[in-house]
Design a protein around this motif. Structure first.
Motif, PDB file in Angstrom:
ATOM      1  N   MET A   1      11.007 124.192  36.854  1.00 45.76           N
ATOM      2  CA  MET A   1       9.595 124.650  36.649  1.00 45.76           C
ATOM      3  C   MET A   1       9.014 124.415  34.877  1.00 45.76           C
ATOM      4  O   MET A   1       8.583 124.748  34.582  1.00 45.76           O
ATOM      5  N   VAL A  17       8.452 129.739  32.337  1.00 44.76           N
ATOM      6  CA  VAL A  17       7.432 129.266  34.028  1.00 44.76           C
ATOM      7  C   VAL A  17       6.934 128.498  33.915  1.00 44.76           C
ATOM      8  O   VAL A  17       5.772 127.835  34.277  1.00 44.76           O
ATOM      9  N   PRO A  19       5.591 124.411  35.054  1.00 47.65           N
ATOM     10  CA  PRO A  19       5.990 124.242  36.298  1.00 47.65           C
ATOM     11  C   PRO A  19       7.197 123.201  36.252  1.00 47.65           C
ATOM     12  O   PRO A  19       7.325 121.782  35.666  1.00 47.65           O
ATOM     13  N   ARG A 173       1.713 129.059  40.749  1.00 44.51           N
ATOM     14  CA  ARG A 173       2.581 130.055  39.665  1.00 44.51           C
ATOM     15  C   ARG A 173       2.268 131.239  40.257  1.00 44.51           C
ATOM     16  O   ARG A 173       0.967 131.433  40.067  1.00 44.51           O
ATOM     17  N   ARG A 175       2.461 135.628  39.363  1.00 41.71           N
ATOM     18  CA  ARG A 175       3.422 136.096  38.147  1.00 41.71           C
ATOM     19  C   ARG A 175       3.034 137.414  37.800  1.00 41.71           C
ATOM     20  O   ARG A 175       3.759 138.148  38.645  1.00 41.71           O
ATOM     21  N   ARG A 215       0.603 137.754  32.572  1.00 42.06           N
ATOM     22  CA  ARG A 215       1.498 137.498  33.430  1.00 42.06           C
ATOM     23  C   ARG A 215       2.166 139.059  33.610  1.00 42.06           C
ATOM     24  O   ARG A 215       2.837 138.889  34.916  1.00 42.06           O
ATOM     25  N   TYR A 607       6.534 131.964  42.850  1.00 40.18           N
ATOM     26  CA  TYR A 607       7.058 131.980  41.164  1.00 40.18           C
ATOM     27  C   TYR A 607       8.377 131.872  41.479  1.00 40.18           C
ATOM     28  O   TYR A 607       8.793 133.646  41.810  1.00 40.18           O
ATOM     29  N   PRO A 614       7.471 126.751  43.630  1.00 41.86           N
ATOM     30  CA  PRO A 614       6.825 127.205  42.660  1.00 41.86           C
ATOM     31  C   PRO A 614       4.772 127.639  44.264  1.00 41.86           C
ATOM     32  O   PRO A 614       5.241 127.196  45.395  1.00 41.86           O
ATOM     33  N   ASN A 616       1.175 129.455  44.704  1.00 40.45           N
ATOM     34  CA  ASN A 616      -0.463 129.758  44.416  1.00 40.45           C
ATOM     35  C   ASN A 616      -0.921 131.064  45.620  1.00 40.45           C
ATOM     36  O   ASN A 616      -2.339 130.693  45.385  1.00 40.45           O
TER      37      ASN A 616
END
Length: 626
Positions: A1, A17, A19, A173, A175, A215, A607, A614, A616
């Motif tokens: 990531m 974290v 990508p 991601r 989170r 986050r 995540y 990955p 979203n």
């Protein structure tokens, strides 16, 4: 990531974290260009004008890895009219935009053709009768949701179906821990946006743009808990805490809680009696791997207490009493500072009856390792004084430089990196005795006596442990049982050789005695898929009769709380058509766990620690029989 242009050391470090480019096929198209971003005009400008401060040479300047967690619009504002405008005065407007686009890994204004849909009619109205409830991170770290709140009988769980999916635009991601109240879902996005979504449909009631990636979880205070009405609290990745009106999205206040350049907010702030208790962690553990010239280390963890009405500081307690001081130099000539580290990655646990809060700490970043790393600390709610401490792993000094061969910033005696990433749980077993339950990355669960200054009552090792093994983000407790997720991987990608085999899966313990009630090894469905592992890094969530656990393989599973049998599962490793019409990608489950209320199960997908898959997307499930 690993984010474009970040060094190999940072690519190997999970907490950053960033990508990972090999997973680019799963990215939204606007987040990847197909070209080498380090050859872009913005990369050249960054090296010429910015790198001298932001790649470790200037102690007070945020490292590049922090800048890459900010949306490009925020970076552009900082160098155009904000605090960095004088430093960027030699750049023309086009060049400033190129720098912002490079750091943000996307073009400003290139957004998705499908904007998140705004709510209309009844979907836009908040249900004031569904006020905030004191469960979940920020309130009760047991992650056990009562039946009256969940409104999801165990018999209905096998009938859960996907109700809607929401795409985080330009993100790879997901989170932030969602929270639900007023008929809405509140969640933070990696692009720095906080959303209030209609629970029934996923449309947007309001959006608020924070200064950087969000986050932490969302923490809701009901109107009767707060003199100025309901409030929503959260933190961003560069150390700001926010208070918003959850019905309008209007900001009440924003406070920066640390002046350390590498400080970040990962654990969710905890709310109690007009005070917000904020855990402060750091990415310095990762950034020291970027260059052998960087000094290690300047950060020490802390808990900060803020007034919920104003954001004003009430007290600050550091996990390490003394400031880091120069004690020597590495063979590369970089300063060595100590004591350092002991970050607080987890949400503080409130014990109102004893007037205390409890946090678990991480390792030291440099030697010598002190007595408050990898420890449980009990702090007084009123003034933050440490009443007692119980160290559960001594001598642990580690940073990400230890994952890079011959990097001089690695402590001479390093590891094993046995942080407490998961929050402490205060719960009662079948005997009625209160215990503090602490899960560690080395795979050990400890039960401590809150009335005996943290004396160990029982311990049980469930996982092999490792840098990304053992217990990562959160256990759950309900009805006398403790549910423990184990993340152990076949290959931790940390350069170490482990004598024991990994033991990924879900385990149930008797809270009173630590006796193993059942174990359910994680099924390995990965096959040849890259960046796929069967274990559980994500926090788990319990409702009466059921435990929800999202696995790194992209599968969300519901387990029978009495037997460990799988009652239901959903494979999120696919593309989803979302409420906006945009396509979103599901990925590994990690970090936060499922939120359950009013018959809905809401969870992020995308995540994972280190090199995991990955995504979203935010997913909302409801039982089909309803």
């Amino acid at each position: 990531m690993h984010r474009f242009g970040v060094t190999l050391a940072l690519a190997l470090w999970a907490a950053v974290v960033m990508p990972f480019p090999a997973a680019a096929a799963a990215m939204p198209s606007a987040a990847r260009t197909g070209a080498n971003p380090d050859a872009a005009p913005g990369a050249r400008l960054f090296r010429q004008h910015c790198a001298i401060c932001h790649q470790g040479q200037a102690p007070g300047a945020p490292a590049k890895v922090f800048l890459q967690m900010m949306p490009p619009t925020a970076i552009l504002a900082a160098i155009t009219t904000g605090m960095m405008s004088s430093e960027a005065s030699s750049l023309d407007p086009a060049q400033k935009r190129q720098v912002a686009d490079y750091l943000g890994a996307q073009n400003i204004g290139a957004g998705d053709a499908h904007a998140p849909p705004l709510c209309r009619g009844s979907a836009a109205r908040f249900q004031l009768g569904q006020a905030a409830v004191p469960y979940g991170w920020g309130h009760d770290n047991s992650r056990g949701i009562p039946a009256a709140v969940a409104q999801l009988p165990a018999g209905e769980v096998p009938h859960l179906t996907l109700k809607w999916a929401f795409a985080f635009p330009q993100a790879i991601r997901a989170r932030s821990q969602p929270a639900m109240a007023y008929g809405a879902v509140y969640v933070g996005g990696p692009e720095g946006t906080v959303y209030a979504l209609d629970l029934a449909s996923g449309c947007v009631r309001w959006m608020y743009h924070a200064m950087a990636e969000v986050r932490t979880g969302m923490v809701l205070a009901a109107a009767d808990d707060h003199a100025d009405g309901p409030r929503l609290f959260f933190g961003d990745v560069i150390g700001h805490v926010y208070a918003l009106d959850p019905l309008t999205g209007k900001m009440s206040w924003r406070t920066k809680v640390s002046d350390n350049a590498d400080a970040t907010l990962t654990g969710t702030p905890s709310l109690h009696d007009g005070t917000l208790y904020v855990p402060v962690s750091s990415l310095e553990e990762a950034t020291v791997a970027a260059s052998s010239r960087i000094a290690c280390c300047t950060f020490r963890g802390s808990v900060v207490a803020l007034d919920t009405r104003t954001g004003a500081l009430r007290w600050r307690t550091y996990t390490i009493d003394r400031k880091p001081r120069l004690i020597g130099k590495t063979r590369a000539g970089a300063p060595i500072l100590a004591p350092s580290g002991a970050p607080v990655w987890n949400s503080p646990t409130i014990d109102a009856a004893r007037g205390l809060l409890y946090v678990g700490t991480g390792d030291n970043y440099s030697l010598p390792a002190g007595g408050r790393s990898d420890a449980i600390l009990a702090m007084r709610l009123s003034d933050g004084r440490v009443v007692w401490q119980r160290q559960l792993l001594a001598g642990d000094a580690w940073n990400a430089a230890c994952m890079v061969k011959d990097n001089p910033n690695c402590p001479a005696v390093s590891g094993p990196d046995g942080d407490f990433g998961a929050s402490v749980i205060l719960a009662r077993g079948s005997t009625g005795r209160a215990l503090l339950l602490a899960g560690q990355k080395n795979g050990v669960v400890s039960a401590l006596d809150p009335d005996g200054r943290g004396r160990i009552v029982w311990q049980r090792r469930l996982g092999r442990g490792g840098i990304q093994g053992g217990i990562e983000f959160g256990m759950a407790a309900q009805d006398g049982r403790l549910f423990v997720p184990i993340a152990d991987m076949k290959d931790d990608r940390d350069g170490r050789t482990y004598r024991e085999a990994p033991r990924p899966g879900l385990y149930a313990l008797d809270i009173a005695t630590g006796r193993l009630l059942w174990s359910r090894p994680a099924p390995d469905t990965c096959g040849s898929r890259p960046f796929c592992d069967p274990g559980i890094t994500a926090a788990v969530t319990a409702i009466p009769g059921v435990v929800f656990a999202g696995h790194m393989d992209g599968v969300l599973r519901a387990y029978d709380a009495s037997t460990g049998q799988v009652l239901w599962h959903f494979d999120a490793l696919r593309k989803f058509t979302t409420v906006s019409g945009a396509s979103a990608q599901g990925g590994s489950f990690g970090g936060p766990g499922a939120a359950v209320r009013a018959g809905y199960v809401v969870v992020n997908s995308g995540y994972g620690l280190y090199f995991h898959m990955p995504g979203n997307v935010l997913l909302a499930f409801e039982a089909a029989a309803r």
